[in-house]
Enzyme design. Structure first.
Site, PDB file in Angstrom:
ATOM      1  N   TYR A  14       0.838  -1.198   0.000  1.00 24.54           N
ATOM      2  CA  TYR A  14       0.000   0.000   0.000  1.00 24.54           C
ATOM      3  C   TYR A  14       0.869   1.242   0.000  1.00 24.54           C
ATOM      4  O   TYR A  14       2.038   1.221   0.382  1.00 24.54           O
ATOM      5  CB  TYR A  14      -0.921   0.027   1.229  1.00 24.54           C
ATOM      6  CG  TYR A  14      -0.157   0.218   2.519  1.00 24.54           C
ATOM      7  CD1 TYR A  14       0.075   1.495   3.022  1.00 24.54           C
ATOM      8  CD2 TYR A  14       0.380  -0.867   3.188  1.00 24.54           C
ATOM      9  CE1 TYR A  14       0.811   1.675   4.182  1.00 24.54           C
ATOM     10  CE2 TYR A  14       1.113  -0.694   4.344  1.00 24.54           C
ATOM     11  CZ  TYR A  14       1.325   0.570   4.837  1.00 24.54           C
ATOM     12  OH  TYR A  14       2.069   0.744   5.977  1.00 24.54           O
ATOM     13  N   PHE A  24       2.486   9.732   3.217  1.00 22.73           N
ATOM     14  CA  PHE A  24       2.912   9.615   4.610  1.00 22.73           C
ATOM     15  C   PHE A  24       3.374   8.214   4.972  1.00 22.73           C
ATOM     16  O   PHE A  24       3.993   8.020   6.009  1.00 22.73           O
ATOM     17  CB  PHE A  24       1.808  10.086   5.574  1.00 22.73           C
ATOM     18  CG  PHE A  24       0.517   9.309   5.476  1.00 22.73           C
ATOM     19  CD1 PHE A  24       0.360   8.100   6.126  1.00 22.73           C
ATOM     20  CD2 PHE A  24      -0.529   9.806   4.732  1.00 22.73           C
ATOM     21  CE1 PHE A  24      -0.823   7.395   6.037  1.00 22.73           C
ATOM     22  CE2 PHE A  24      -1.721   9.117   4.640  1.00 22.73           C
ATOM     23  CZ  PHE A  24      -1.869   7.899   5.290  1.00 22.73           C
ATOM     24  N   ASP A  25       3.098   7.234   4.129  1.00 22.96           N
ATOM     25  CA  ASP A  25       3.530   5.863   4.420  1.00 22.96           C
ATOM     26  C   ASP A  25       3.466   5.049   3.143  1.00 22.96           C
ATOM     27  O   ASP A  25       2.595   5.273   2.296  1.00 22.96           O
ATOM     28  CB  ASP A  25       2.630   5.241   5.488  1.00 22.96           C
ATOM     29  CG  ASP A  25       3.200   3.962   6.087  1.00 22.96           C
ATOM     30  OD1 ASP A  25       4.391   3.664   5.863  1.00 22.96           O
ATOM     31  OD2 ASP A  25       2.454   3.254   6.779  1.00 22.96           O
ATOM     32  N   ILE A  44      -6.996   0.597  10.496  1.00 20.74           N
ATOM     33  CA  ILE A  44      -8.157   1.473  10.504  1.00 20.74           C
ATOM     34  C   ILE A  44      -9.275   0.828   9.688  1.00 20.74           C
ATOM     35  O   ILE A  44      -9.037   0.116   8.716  1.00 20.74           O
ATOM     36  CB  ILE A  44      -7.815   2.882   9.991  1.00 20.74           C
ATOM     37  CG1 ILE A  44      -7.232   2.833   8.581  1.00 20.74           C
ATOM     38  CG2 ILE A  44      -6.875   3.599  10.939  1.00 20.74           C
ATOM     39  CD1 ILE A  44      -6.985   4.191   7.978  1.00 20.74           C
ATOM     40  N   TYR A  70      -9.837   7.075  11.911  1.00 17.48           N
ATOM     41  CA  TYR A  70      -9.540   7.030  13.341  1.00 17.48           C
ATOM     42  C   TYR A  70     -10.758   7.218  14.215  1.00 17.48           C
ATOM     43  O   TYR A  70     -10.657   7.378  15.417  1.00 17.48           O
ATOM     44  CB  TYR A  70      -8.457   8.060  13.674  1.00 17.48           C
ATOM     45  CG  TYR A  70      -7.161   7.707  12.983  1.00 17.48           C
ATOM     46  CD1 TYR A  70      -6.370   6.679  13.464  1.00 17.48           C
ATOM     47  CD2 TYR A  70      -6.769   8.348  11.816  1.00 17.48           C
ATOM     48  CE1 TYR A  70      -5.205   6.317  12.816  1.00 17.48           C
ATOM     49  CE2 TYR A  70      -5.596   7.993  11.171  1.00 17.48           C
ATOM     50  CZ  TYR A  70      -4.826   6.981  11.673  1.00 17.48           C
ATOM     51  OH  TYR A  70      -3.680   6.618  11.036  1.00 17.48           O
ATOM     52  N   PHE A  79      -7.495  18.360  22.507  1.00 19.06           N
ATOM     53  CA  PHE A  79      -6.772  19.239  23.403  1.00 19.06           C
ATOM     54  C   PHE A  79      -5.843  20.130  22.604  1.00 19.06           C
ATOM     55  O   PHE A  79      -5.446  19.801  21.497  1.00 19.06           O
ATOM     56  CB  PHE A  79      -5.993  18.454  24.470  1.00 19.06           C
ATOM     57  CG  PHE A  79      -5.021  17.450  23.920  1.00 19.06           C
ATOM     58  CD1 PHE A  79      -3.699  17.790  23.675  1.00 19.06           C
ATOM     59  CD2 PHE A  79      -5.434  16.149  23.655  1.00 19.06           C
ATOM     60  CE1 PHE A  79      -2.803  16.861  23.177  1.00 19.06           C
ATOM     61  CE2 PHE A  79      -4.542  15.212  23.157  1.00 19.06           C
ATOM     62  CZ  PHE A  79      -3.231  15.566  22.916  1.00 19.06           C
TER      63      PHE A  79
END
Length: 126
Positions: A14, A24-25, A44, A70, A79
């Site tokens: 992938y 990103f990967d 995921i 996610y 936060f």
């Protein structure tokens, strides 16, 4: 030919990117396919759903929303982090995964983003 389903041990290659094309990967770049058992929540949800039903050698392009990736947004899991708490060489961007130290220990967080995966089913092992 059989199709990948829950309980199957599979191998996939992938490449994952953000909507803007920023990769990103990539298991291709590592030269090492990913090996998982489908349906055990090891990946995921959107990724696993994209693989289910594929036959060996088949490829799919899956666009995965943050909710399919996610999970849904929860105010209680949100936060703020002061910029001075992030090393100056890191420029936080949507989709970036960061490691955060909390009272409960170290956790990984992802900055909300839609992801695009190009996935190739290489083998159904069982």
């Amino acid at each position: 030919m059989s199709q990948a389903k829950d309980g199957d041990k599979i191998r996939v290659h992938y490449a994952g990117s953000l909507e803007d094309g920023t990769e990103f990967d990539s298991s291709y770049k590592r030269g090492e396919p990913l090996e998982i058992v489908l349906g055990q929540g090891m990946l995921i949800k959107g990724f696993e759903d994209a693989v289910k039903g594929l036959t060996v050698g088949e490829k799919v392009k899956a666009t995965i929303s943050p909710e399919e990736g996610y999970g849904p947004y929860h105010d209680e899991h949100t936060f703020e982090v002061d910029r001075n708490q992030i090393p100056p060489e890191i420029n936080p961007e949507v989709g970036m995964m960061l490691q955060v130290n909390t009272d409960q220990g170290v956790t990984n967080v992802t900055i909300k983003s839609t992801m695009v995966f190009e996935i190739e089913l290489l083998e159904i092992m069982s």
